[in-house]
Structures are given as structure tokens and as C-alpha cells.
Design a protein around this motif. Structure first.
Motif, PDB file in Angstrom:
ATOM      1  N   ILE A 106       0.870  -1.172   0.000  1.00 47.62           N
ATOM      2  CA  ILE A 106       0.000   0.000   0.000  1.00 47.62           C
ATOM      3  C   ILE A 106       0.908   1.223   0.000  1.00 47.62           C
ATOM      4  O   ILE A 106       1.826   1.311   0.821  1.00 47.62           O
ATOM      5  CB  ILE A 106      -0.909   0.024   1.231  1.00 47.62           C
ATOM      6  CG1 ILE A 106      -1.809  -1.204   1.250  1.00 47.62           C
ATOM      7  CG2 ILE A 106      -1.730   1.314   1.274  1.00 47.62           C
ATOM      8  CD1 ILE A 106      -2.589  -1.371   2.547  1.00 47.62           C
ATOM      9  N   ILE A 107       0.659   2.141  -0.901  1.00 50.55           N
ATOM     10  CA  ILE A 107       1.497   3.331  -1.024  1.00 50.55           C
ATOM     11  C   ILE A 107       0.638   4.574  -0.850  1.00 50.55           C
ATOM     12  O   ILE A 107      -0.273   4.824  -1.637  1.00 50.55           O
ATOM     13  CB  ILE A 107       2.203   3.384  -2.396  1.00 50.55           C
ATOM     14  CG1 ILE A 107       3.040   2.120  -2.613  1.00 50.55           C
ATOM     15  CG2 ILE A 107       3.060   4.647  -2.509  1.00 50.55           C
ATOM     16  CD1 ILE A 107       3.593   1.977  -4.016  1.00 50.55           C
ATOM     17  N   GLU A 108       0.931   5.345   0.202  1.00 49.53           N
ATOM     18  CA  GLU A 108       0.298   6.644   0.379  1.00 49.53           C
ATOM     19  C   GLU A 108       1.165   7.685  -0.312  1.00 49.53           C
ATOM     20  O   GLU A 108       2.379   7.579  -0.335  1.00 49.53           O
ATOM     21  CB  GLU A 108       0.165   6.991   1.869  1.00 49.53           C
ATOM     22  CG  GLU A 108      -0.816   6.113   2.615  1.00 49.53           C
ATOM     23  CD  GLU A 108      -1.055   6.588   4.034  1.00 49.53           C
ATOM     24  OE1 GLU A 108      -1.169   7.814   4.272  1.00 49.53           O
ATOM     25  OE2 GLU A 108      -1.131   5.716   4.930  1.00 49.53           O
ATOM     26  N   TRP A 109       0.551   8.701  -0.890  1.00 53.33           N
ATOM     27  CA  TRP A 109       1.217   9.749  -1.659  1.00 53.33           C
ATOM     28  C   TRP A 109       1.945   9.163  -2.874  1.00 53.33           C
ATOM     29  O   TRP A 109       3.105   9.475  -3.141  1.00 53.33           O
ATOM     30  CB  TRP A 109       2.182  10.557  -0.783  1.00 53.33           C
ATOM     31  CG  TRP A 109       1.501  11.250   0.348  1.00 53.33           C
ATOM     32  CD1 TRP A 109       1.378  10.778   1.628  1.00 53.33           C
ATOM     33  CD2 TRP A 109       0.837  12.520   0.323  1.00 53.33           C
ATOM     34  NE1 TRP A 109       0.672  11.677   2.397  1.00 53.33           N
ATOM     35  CE2 TRP A 109       0.326  12.760   1.617  1.00 53.33           C
ATOM     36  CE3 TRP A 109       0.621  13.462  -0.678  1.00 53.33           C
ATOM     37  CZ2 TRP A 109      -0.379  13.913   1.933  1.00 53.33           C
ATOM     38  CZ3 TRP A 109      -0.083  14.610  -0.357  1.00 53.33           C
ATOM     39  CH2 TRP A 109      -0.575  14.817   0.940  1.00 53.33           C
ATOM     40  N   PRO A 110       1.278   8.301  -3.657  1.00 57.44           N
ATOM     41  CA  PRO A 110       1.946   7.657  -4.794  1.00 57.44           C
ATOM     42  C   PRO A 110       2.399   8.646  -5.866  1.00 57.44           C
ATOM     43  O   PRO A 110       3.341   8.353  -6.608  1.00 57.44           O
ATOM     44  CB  PRO A 110       0.874   6.711  -5.338  1.00 57.44           C
ATOM     45  CG  PRO A 110      -0.414   7.356  -4.947  1.00 57.44           C
ATOM     46  CD  PRO A 110      -0.143   7.962  -3.595  1.00 57.44           C
TER      47      PRO A 110
END
Length: 157
Positions: A106-110
Motif C-alpha cells: 500500500i502506497i500513500e502519496w503515490p
């Protein structure tokens, strides 16, 4: 490319939406979550962790960059990356991202590391509407993630 929009009226609904997604995650899934500060990205990820059955507490990796969560009885891990503090996209190369292969990520701020994102992914954009309401726009790129979107049935939310 397939997409849908969901409206969450409460924090509990945001957690439930995340949990429904987490129940269907597999090793090769990449979930990208975009939204302003305070939009509910980490709340959604906490729900994903609950659905995925993490035995670890889900917290924001803003300062650590990557958190790793486990579940029992298998040895799969869930990776949670926050790209907010990366100075440049190339900083992503220095954190050993190629080693993150034993589970979904899971990547926040992709948008901060867009050039390194896989072409197949699920993009969730969370828009802050007011103190409790959020609009989630979920877009699947690639057949593997379109299948994930198909299993993510938000009826009743």
C-alpha cells in the motif's frame, strides 16, 4: 481501466470499506492511496489491515517511510509505504523497494514516486468533503486489479 466512486459518511464506513478490500488482497496487489493531509488515507489503511487480518497495529509510516505488518498463520507480509517525506522520486530507490515482494503493498502519496509505480495497480483517491464525509474514487489499472475491484463489493455502505 475500471473505476467506481463510493461515499463514506463516517470513520466506521471508511474502515469498513478498507476492510472489504483487505479481505481480498493477495501478494501481487499494489494499492495506491492519494488525498490531502487529513483526508483519511491511514484510516482506510487501518481498515485494510483489519480485513487482511494483520496481527500488528496499523500506524502511519510518515516518519519511518515503510511499516511492515504480519498475519498468522501464513508468512505473508503487508507493506505500507508513505512517500510524503521522500525528497525526490529517486529516494524511493534507496529504501530497498525491490525487496518488498512477500505480500501486497500500500502506497500513500503515490504521486511523489509515480515513475516507479507498477502499471498494474489500484488507485484510491480520497477527497475530504466535510468533517465526516469522504468521496473515494477507486480506479483499477490492469486485469489483476480489475478483478480485485470486482471482488470489492461495497453494498450497504
Amino acid at each position: 481501466m475500471k473505476s467506481l466512486q463510493l461515499l463514506s459518511h463516517t470513520i466506521e464506513q471508511t474502515l469498513e470499506l478498507g476492510s472489504r478490500l483487505g479481505q481480498n488482497l493477495s501478494q501481487n496487489h499494489c494499492i495506491c492511496i492519494s488525498g490531502e493531509l487529513g483526508a483519511g488515507k491511514t484510516t482506510f489503511v487501518r481498515g485494510v489491515g483489519q480485513g487482511w487480518q494483520s496481527i500488528d497495529r496499523i500506524t502511519s509510516p510518515t516518519y519511518t517511510i515503510i511499516n511492515v505488518y504480519r498475519r498468522q498463520p501464513d508468512t505473508q507480509t503487508l507493506y505500507h509505504l508513505d512517500a510524503y517525506r521522500l525528497e525526490s522520486p529517486h529516494d524511493f530507490e534507496t529504501i530497498g523497494y525491490e525487496d518488498l515482494t512477500n505480500g501486497p503493498i500500500i502506497i500513500e502519496w503515490p504521486e511523489r514516486i509515480e515513475e516507479f509505480l507498477p502499471t498494474e495497480r489500484l488507485l484510491i483517491t480520497i477527497d475530504y468533503l466535510d468533517e465526516t464525509q469522504r468521496l473515494l474514487t477507486v480506479t483499477a489499472y490492469g486485469s489483476h486489479h480489475e478483478a480485485l475491484l470486482d471482488t470489492f463489493n461495497p453494498k450497504g455502505i
